[in-house]
Design a protein around this motif. Structure first.
Motif, PDB file in Angstrom:
ATOM      1  N   LEU A 254     -22.619 -32.860  24.329  1.00 28.27           N
ATOM      2  CA  LEU A 254     -21.347 -32.537  24.866  1.00 28.27           C
ATOM      3  C   LEU A 254     -20.987 -33.691  25.859  1.00 28.27           C
TER       4      LEU A 254
ATOM      5  N   GLN B 248     -26.381 -30.638  26.025  1.00 28.24           N
ATOM      6  CA  GLN B 248     -26.633 -30.492  24.687  1.00 28.24           C
ATOM      7  C   GLN B 248     -26.187 -29.002  24.267  1.00 28.24           C
ATOM      8  N   LEU B 249     -25.779 -28.661  23.166  1.00 30.01           N
ATOM      9  CA  LEU B 249     -25.721 -27.488  22.814  1.00 30.01           C
ATOM     10  C   LEU B 249     -26.167 -27.122  21.292  1.00 30.01           C
TER      11      LEU B 249
ATOM     12  N   LEU C 100     -15.071 -25.053  20.215  1.00 32.83           N
ATOM     13  CA  LEU C 100     -15.648 -25.174  21.512  1.00 32.83           C
ATOM     14  C   LEU C 100     -14.475 -25.043  22.637  1.00 32.83           C
TER      15      LEU C 100
ATOM     16  N   ASP D 279     -14.240 -24.376  26.212  1.00 32.50           N
ATOM     17  CA  ASP D 279     -14.437 -25.002  27.298  1.00 32.50           C
ATOM     18  C   ASP D 279     -15.277 -26.365  27.395  1.00 32.50           C
ATOM     19  N   PHE D 280     -15.687 -26.617  26.316  1.00 38.12           N
ATOM     20  CA  PHE D 280     -16.415 -27.980  26.096  1.00 38.12           C
ATOM     21  C   PHE D 280     -15.680 -28.799  25.273  1.00 38.12           C
ATOM     22  N   LYS D 281     -16.134 -30.081  25.233  1.00 34.86           N
ATOM     23  CA  LYS D 281     -15.808 -31.157  24.224  1.00 34.86           C
ATOM     24  C   LYS D 281     -17.161 -32.051  23.616  1.00 34.86           C
ATOM     25  N   ALA D 282     -17.097 -32.130  22.492  1.00 35.53           N
ATOM     26  CA  ALA D 282     -18.210 -32.514  21.994  1.00 35.53           C
ATOM     27  C   ALA D 282     -17.991 -34.271  21.566  1.00 35.53           C
ATOM     28  N   ASN D 283     -19.100 -34.935  22.149  1.00 40.07           N
ATOM     29  CA  ASN D 283     -18.981 -36.521  21.883  1.00 40.07           C
ATOM     30  C   ASN D 283     -19.477 -36.841  20.533  1.00 40.07           C
TER      31      ASN D 283
ATOM     32  N   LYS E 290     -12.727 -30.562  20.503  1.00 39.62           N
ATOM     33  CA  LYS E 290     -13.007 -29.289  20.570  1.00 39.62           C
ATOM     34  C   LYS E 290     -13.249 -28.370  19.275  1.00 39.62           C
TER      35      LYS E 290
END
Length: 84
Positions: A83, A1-2, A42, A44-48, A66
């Motif tokens: 994430l 999580q972010l 985002l 370097d990350f991807k959101a679910n 992203k």
């Protein structure tokens, strides 16, 4: 999580040498103008999934996961990103 905290701070920066009696002038918020369509990238990350827990509102990330668009930030908003 972010967890991302967005703060729409309309107050000016207070100079360090400001006398204590004058500080009240800096910390009076009469009217806050909302900021709309705030984009969170985002790298370097991807959101679910994305949620604004203070509003109990779900948001949909971009198709590649992203990018997130927060429709409105009044004074403070929390963005909870699950994430991938």
């Amino acid at each position: 999580q972010l967890v991302v905290h967005l703060l729409n701070n309309p107050l000016p920066m207070v100079p360090w040498d400001t006398p204590r009696g004058v500080l009240a002038e800096y910390f009076s918020i009469d009217d806050v103008l909302s900021v709309h369509d705030v984009v969170i990238q985002l790298n370097d990350f991807k959101a679910n999934s994305v949620m604004l827990p203070m509003r109990d509102q779900l948001l949909k990330p971009s198709s590649d996961g992203k990018q997130i668009v927060v429709p409105e930030v009044a004074l403070h908003e929390v963005v909870l990103v699950e994430l991938a």
